[in-house]
Design an enzyme around this catalytic site. Structure first.
Site, PDB file in Angstrom:
ATOM      1  N   SER A  70       0.823  -1.210   0.000  1.00  0.00           N
ATOM      2  CA  SER A  70       0.000   0.000   0.000  1.00  0.00           C
ATOM      3  C   SER A  70       0.856   1.258   0.000  1.00  0.00           C
ATOM      4  CB  SER A  70      -0.919   0.016   1.224  1.00  0.00           C
ATOM      5  OG  SER A  70      -1.586  -1.213   1.350  1.00  0.00           O
ATOM      6  N   GLN A  71       0.198   2.358  -0.337  1.00  0.00           N
ATOM      7  CA  GLN A  71       0.834   3.683  -0.312  1.00  0.00           C
ATOM      8  C   GLN A  71       1.170   4.040   1.143  1.00  0.00           C
ATOM      9  OE1 GLN A  71      -1.775   6.366  -2.255  1.00  0.00           O
ATOM     10  NE2 GLN A  71      -0.588   8.179  -1.748  1.00  0.00           N
TER      11      GLN A  71
END
Ligand code: SAH
Length: 222
Positions: A70-71
Site C-alpha cells: 500500500s501507499q
C-alpha cells in the site's frame, strides 16, 4: 513532486527517508507514535526487484503474486485510525509484503497477520525474522473468516476491499474494539471505514475514499 526528482541519484538514503517522513506528515499522518513506528520500519526492505528504488515514494508498488504494497500515507492514516495501544492484540487481513504488519508490531503487544498466498506469508515471515521482530505470527488462510482460534481481537485491520465488513471479523472484535477496512466493489471507489464495537452494537464512521485490491475467497495458488 516529479519522478525525475524522486530518481535524483545525488540524494542520499537519509535524505530520501527524511522526505518520506515529511510526505507522511503533509498528508495527515500526525500521530507521533505512528510516525516513529514508520521511521523504524524501512520500507526499502519490503519492496523487491525493479521497484525497490521507489520504496521511499508515497505510492503503492507491485509485490509478488500480483499484489501491492500500500501507499505509505494510506498505511499511516489507517494505522492512526486504528488507535493501537501497547496492550493490544491485532489481526491484520492481507499480509502482502509484511510492511503494515511490521509497523503494527511496533505499536501492539501481538500481531496476527493472514494472507491467502502462502508465498507472501513465507517471505514476510523471513523478513520479520531478519528484522528480529518476534511479536508477529503470519498465517496462510482466508482472512474473511478471521482467526477463530486467536479471537477476540482488540484491533482488526483489513488491507483488501470487501463489499461489506465480513461477519466473522465483526464477531471476532472485542467490545470497545476497533476495525478499520476498505469497503466497496473492486475497481470502483471504495471507502475506508472505521467500525467501533460498543456495548450496544457497532458504530460506523466513513474516513476517506481509497483503492485496494479485492478481498478474494479461498487460498491462492502460490
Ligand atoms: N498490507 C499489505 C498490503 C496488502 S495487499 C502490505 O503492507 O504490504 C492485499 C493483500 O490481501 C494481498 O496480499 C492479498 O493476497 C490479500 N488477500 C486478499 N484476499 C484475502 C483473503 N480473503 N484472506 C487473506 N488475504 C487476502
Amino acid at each position: 513532486m516529479t519522478g525525475t526528482e524522486d530518481d535524483n541519484p545525488s540524494e542520499t538514503l537519509a535524505e530520501r527517508k527524511m522526505r518520506f517522513l515529511f510526505a507522511l506528515r503533509s498528508r495527515g499522518v500526525t500521530d507521533t507514535r505512528v510516525l516513529t513506528a514508520m521511521e523504524m520500519v524501512d520500507r526499502g526492505l519490503f519492496v523487491r526487484g525493479i521497484f525497490a528504488g521507489r520504496a521511499y515514494e508515497d505510492m503503492p508498488l507491485p509485490i509478488a503474486c500480483g499484489q501491492t504494497i500500500s501507499q505509505p500515507s494510506v498505511v499511516g492514516l489507517m494505522t492512526q485510525a486504528l488507535n493501537v495501544t501497547p496492550r493490544d492484540t491485532v489481526l491484520e487481513v492481507g499480509t502482502g509484503s509484511g510492511y503494515q504488519a511490521a509497523i503494527l508490531a511496533q505499536l501492539a503487544r501481538r500481531v496476527y497477520t493472514v494472507d491467502r498466498y502462502r508465498r507472501l506469508v513465507r517471505e514476510a515471515t523471513d523478513l520479520f525474522r531478519q528484522l528480529d521482530i518476534t511479536n508477529i505470527t503470519a498465517i496462510a488462510a482466508d482472512g474473511s473468516f478471521g482467526l477463530p482460534e486467536q479471537a477476540p481481537f482488540d484491533r482488526i485491520l483489513v488491507t483488501a476491499a470487501a463489499e461489506d465488513p465480513p461477519g466473522p471479523l465483526l464477531e471476532q472484535l472485542k467490545p470497545g474494539g476497533i476495525m478499520v477496512l476498505p469497503v466497496g466493489q473492486s475497481d470502483t471507489v471504495q471507502s475506508l471505514i472505521k467500525v467501533t464495537r460498543t456495548s450496544r452494537g457497532f458504530d460506523y464512521e466513513e474516513l476517506r475514499p481509497v483503492r485496494f485490491v479485492p478481498l478474494v475467497e479461498g487460498l491462492g495458488s502460490e
